[in-house]
Design a protein around this motif. Structure first.
Motif, PDB file in Angstrom:
ATOM      1  N   THR A  27      16.596  55.744  54.376  1.00  0.00           N
ATOM      2  CA  THR A  27      15.343  56.025  53.312  1.00  0.00           C
ATOM      3  C   THR A  27      14.967  57.738  53.766  1.00  0.00           C
ATOM      4  OG1 THR A  27      13.642  55.191  54.560  1.00  0.00           O
ATOM      5  CG2 THR A  27      14.704  53.933  52.801  1.00  0.00           C
ATOM      6  N   ALA A  28      15.537  58.465  54.650  1.00  0.00           N
ATOM      7  CA  ALA A  28      15.218  59.782  54.822  1.00  0.00           C
ATOM      8  C   ALA A  28      15.452  60.674  53.765  1.00  0.00           C
ATOM      9  CB  ALA A  28      15.923  60.250  56.103  1.00  0.00           C
ATOM     10  N   THR A  29      14.549  61.749  53.478  1.00  0.00           N
ATOM     11  CA  THR A  29      14.796  62.757  52.462  1.00  0.00           C
ATOM     12  C   THR A  29      16.065  63.554  52.810  1.00  0.00           C
ATOM     13  OG1 THR A  29      12.494  62.869  52.216  1.00  0.00           O
ATOM     14  CG2 THR A  29      13.813  64.642  51.280  1.00  0.00           C
ATOM     15  N   ARG A  30      16.732  63.438  51.760  1.00  0.00           N
ATOM     16  CA  ARG A  30      18.056  64.332  51.830  1.00  0.00           C
ATOM     17  C   ARG A  30      18.194  65.712  51.133  1.00  0.00           C
ATOM     18  NH1 ARG A  30      21.638  59.006  50.634  1.00  0.00           N
ATOM     19  NH2 ARG A  30      20.934  57.550  52.272  1.00  0.00           N
ATOM     20  N   ALA A  31      18.793  66.431  51.749  1.00  0.00           N
ATOM     21  CA  ALA A  31      19.149  67.830  50.748  1.00  0.00           C
ATOM     22  C   ALA A  31      20.303  67.765  49.974  1.00  0.00           C
ATOM     23  CB  ALA A  31      19.371  68.980  51.983  1.00  0.00           C
ATOM     24  N   VAL A  32      20.236  67.459  48.666  1.00  0.00           N
ATOM     25  CA  VAL A  32      21.204  67.395  47.872  1.00  0.00           C
ATOM     26  C   VAL A  32      21.852  68.641  47.293  1.00  0.00           C
ATOM     27  CG1 VAL A  32      22.366  66.184  45.708  1.00  0.00           C
ATOM     28  CG2 VAL A  32      20.471  65.015  47.292  1.00  0.00           C
ATOM     29  N   LYS A  33      23.031  68.945  47.756  1.00  0.00           N
ATOM     30  CA  LYS A  33      23.424  70.193  47.475  1.00  0.00           C
ATOM     31  C   LYS A  33      24.949  70.392  46.714  1.00  0.00           C
ATOM     32  CE  LYS A  33      22.361  74.188  48.803  1.00  0.00           C
ATOM     33  NZ  LYS A  33      21.685  74.985  48.097  1.00  0.00           N
ATOM     34  N   HIS A  34      25.096  71.287  45.791  1.00  0.00           N
ATOM     35  CA  HIS A  34      26.276  71.409  45.099  1.00  0.00           C
ATOM     36  C   HIS A  34      26.698  72.868  45.701  1.00  0.00           C
ATOM     37  CE1 HIS A  34      24.730  68.862  42.011  1.00  0.00           C
ATOM     38  NE2 HIS A  34      26.083  68.636  41.515  1.00  0.00           N
ATOM     39  N   PHE A  35      27.694  72.633  46.928  1.00  0.00           N
ATOM     40  CA  PHE A  35      28.154  73.560  47.641  1.00  0.00           C
ATOM     41  C   PHE A  35      28.926  74.516  46.639  1.00  0.00           C
ATOM     42  CE2 PHE A  35      28.635  70.733  51.523  1.00  0.00           C
ATOM     43  CZ  PHE A  35      27.340  71.084  51.763  1.00  0.00           C
ATOM     44  N   LYS A  36      28.610  76.013  46.720  1.00  0.00           N
ATOM     45  CA  LYS A  36      29.312  76.975  45.969  1.00  0.00           C
ATOM     46  C   LYS A  36      30.969  76.910  46.156  1.00  0.00           C
ATOM     47  CE  LYS A  36      25.731  80.329  45.860  1.00  0.00           C
ATOM     48  NZ  LYS A  36      25.312  81.756  46.371  1.00  0.00           N
ATOM     49  N   SER A  37      31.512  76.839  44.974  1.00  0.00           N
ATOM     50  CA  SER A  37      32.977  76.995  45.152  1.00  0.00           C
ATOM     51  C   SER A  37      33.676  78.109  45.769  1.00  0.00           C
ATOM     52  CB  SER A  37      33.534  76.968  43.749  1.00  0.00           C
ATOM     53  OG  SER A  37      33.118  75.734  42.754  1.00  0.00           O
ATOM     54  N   TRP A  38      34.564  77.582  46.584  1.00  0.00           N
ATOM     55  CA  TRP A  38      35.546  78.879  47.357  1.00  0.00           C
ATOM     56  C   TRP A  38      34.544  79.610  48.157  1.00  0.00           C
ATOM     57  CZ3 TRP A  38      36.415  78.790  41.773  1.00  0.00           C
ATOM     58  CH2 TRP A  38      37.331  77.797  41.538  1.00  0.00           C
ATOM     59  N   SER A  39      33.715  78.999  48.875  1.00  0.00           N
ATOM     60  CA  SER A  39      32.861  79.555  49.794  1.00  0.00           C
ATOM     61  C   SER A  39      33.354  79.949  51.134  1.00  0.00           C
ATOM     62  CB  SER A  39      31.505  78.629  49.940  1.00  0.00           C
ATOM     63  OG  SER A  39      30.981  78.898  48.807  1.00  0.00           O
ATOM     64  N   GLY A  40      33.145  80.996  51.791  1.00  0.00           N
ATOM     65  CA  GLY A  40      33.417  81.240  52.961  1.00  0.00           C
ATOM     66  C   GLY A  40      32.697  80.818  54.065  1.00  0.00           C
TER      67      GLY A  40
END
Length: 535
Positions: free
Chosen positions: A204-217
């Protein structure tokens, strides 16, 4: 006059008898010719009879008076040896045919995926990475392997990824249904810590939901994403596809991607065994082509391709595209798409293409695909040229396929195995499966993969259809010449198209998993021994 009548009557009877004899002879010759093409083996399973798939199981609507391409060469799956390839071919292989099947020079390239001397086991984890793998089987495969590398970069414990259950295929399969979970975890133990489930105390911990950037270095992940550990213990990647750059990553990260893809992420044991069985049965007919015939409803709807379709079919596909919310492009010019080479080849075009390359009509072909749009009518245009069309449903019984039949990802995995192990692989569209199979075949020794130049072929097909060019030597010479360097020979991965910028620049690059050279293939003795199928 009476004498003339008596003479004419016997002559008329003679003519009738000769006509009947001639008609019987013609019928016999026609029957023999038909039987010589449509070879069928009729035997029984030991202790049980084999039943051909029913129409609702095959997914094709049978036309009146027409035998199903799904059943044309269907044979029972007995332990007895099938008809020999020579008998099925009915003729000796020509010299030209031998050239077609000849393996490509590998130039001594072999897998080299071991990390460098400075590579260490993963340090203490900073948190947990949850991954939603999106798309079909091969899109998810690539994404999962990239997330293994991302977990290494940001020093995360990777939780077994969640497979996409909301895509076009509506597949309920979990990770362990498709992949060998135990092998995946243990193969990467020196690279990334992987666990099956998130610890209960963090559920139940708070999560960082991310859309990682495409083709990231690597800088993006080490700085922007890793900084999230200061506030969160759990990071959730909302998508996994194309989130890591193809090029300019540390060599050890690139090699890790290959270890994940070609060694760790193998299919579940049940899928591996069934795949090997299909390969063995396909090989019983001799050398074979695996044809990824992407003439399927979802692809045609997505790409907007309508060539050779009826107005009703075109309208149906348009409706599907408009109603699929995650497909961004709705208004598509089908003619422009086709002329630009963005459409899959039709079954009819595939037949012309294979004939022009020189493959004889007796060539065994495995159809790696789901339901072909248009069913029997469309497949007949290919089968008239190449009668020996095989697929999962013809090589295996309904009982054997029962565990996989309602799961698109598992059925696609079977096609993947048969395609990777084929003598020649030919994709009719450069989609995710075509790219994944091509890359895997390069990794395993640059096995021959003929990639049709669809843009150039369309112009030739239009000439044939318009009557300004005939099938024959001229067409064959042009098709062979334009594909001389499109057969999967060793070469370095292509970079971006000159002049492109931003996202378009990354999009124009050849994807990492299409060609793992030079990162994971070296001209030296192999450091690893990768194998797709259980021996």
């Amino acid at each position: 006059m009476a004498v003339v009548g008596l003479v004419a009557k016997p002559r008329w009877r003679t003519v009738l008898i000769l006509r009947r004899v001639l008609m019987c002879a013609i019928a016999t010759i026609a029957l023999m010719a038909l039987l010589s093409v449509h070879v069928r083996e009729v035997t029984k399973l030991p202790g049980a009879s084999y039943k051909l798939p029913a129409q609702h199981e095959t997914g094709y609507q049978k036309l009146n008076g027409e035998r199903s391409w799904m059943q044309e060469f269907a044979r029972p799956h007995s332990l007895e040896a099938p008809l020999t390839a020579q008998k099925l071919r009915g003729a000796k292989t020509s010299l030209n045919s031998e050239t077609l099947w000849k393996p490509l020079p590998n130039r001594d390239y072999a897998p080299c995926t071991e990390p460098g001397l400075s590579y260490t086991t993963p340090p203490e984890s900073r948190g947990y990475l949850l991954v939603h793998a999106n798309g079909g089987l091969n899109q998810m495969r690539a994404g999962i392997c990239d997330m293994v590398a991302v977990a290494r970069i940001i020093n995360a414990t990777l939780v077994i990824p969640e497979l996409d259950k909301r895509s076009f295929w509506q597949d309920s399969s979990n990770f362990s249904d498709v992949f060998d979970e135990y092998h995946f975890i243990n193969s990467l133990v020196n690279d990334v810590k992987i666990i099956k489930k998130l610890p209960k105390e963090l559920a139940t911990a708070t999560r960082a939901v991310k859309h990682f950037k495409s083709w990231s270095g690597i800088d993006y992940y080490e700085q922007e994403i890793a900084r999230l550990w200061e506030e969160y213990q759990v990071i959730r990647a909302a998508k996994s596809d194309s989130r890591l750059a193809n090029n300019h990553l540390p060599p050890d990260i690139q090699k890790l991607r290959c270890r994940a893809c070609y060694e760790a992420l193998r299919f579940a044991p049940e899928i591996e065994r069934m795949g090997k069985l299909l390969v063995d049965r396909m090989r019983s007919y001799g050398r074979y082509i695996a044809l990824h015939l992407r003439f399927e409803k979802d692809m045609l709807a997505f790409s907007g391709c309508t060539h050779d379709l009826s107005p009703e079919e075109a309208e149906e596909l348009k409706t599907i595209r408009e109603n699929t919310t995650w497909w961004k492009v709705k208004d598509i010019d089908p003619l422009e798409q086709r002329m630009s080479g963005f459409c899959p080849l039709t079954p009819k075009e595939v037949g012309i293409f294979l004939r022009a390359l020189g493959f004889p009509s007796s060539t065994p072909i495995y159809i790696a695909a789901g339901e072909i749009y248009g069913g029997e009518c469309r497949m007949a245009q290919l089968q008239s040229r190449y009668p020996m069309l095989m697929n999962k449903e013809k090589l295996a019984s309904a009982e054997e396929l029962a565990p996989f039949i309602n799961h698109a990802s598992q059925m696609a995995a079977l096609d993947y195995i048969v395609s990777v192990e084929s003598d020649i692989f030919i994709p009719t569209y450069a989609g995710n499966m075509a790219r994944a199979v091509e890359g895997h075949r390069r990794f395993l020794g640059h096995r021959k993969t003929i990639s049709p130049d669809r843009k150039a072929l369309v112009r030739l097909f239009n000439k044939v259809e318009g009557g300004t060019m005939k099938e024959g030597k001229n067409l064959s010479n042009r098709v062979i010449e334009m594909h001389r360097k499109r057969q999967g020979s060793p070469r370095k991965r292509k970079g971006p198209i000159s002049g492109t910028k931003g996202t378009d620049r990354f999009r124009s690059e050849e994807p990492f998993y299409v060609n793992p050279l030079p990162d994971c293939l070296c001209q030296e003795s192999p450091h690893t021994n990768a194998s797709l199928i259980i021996k």
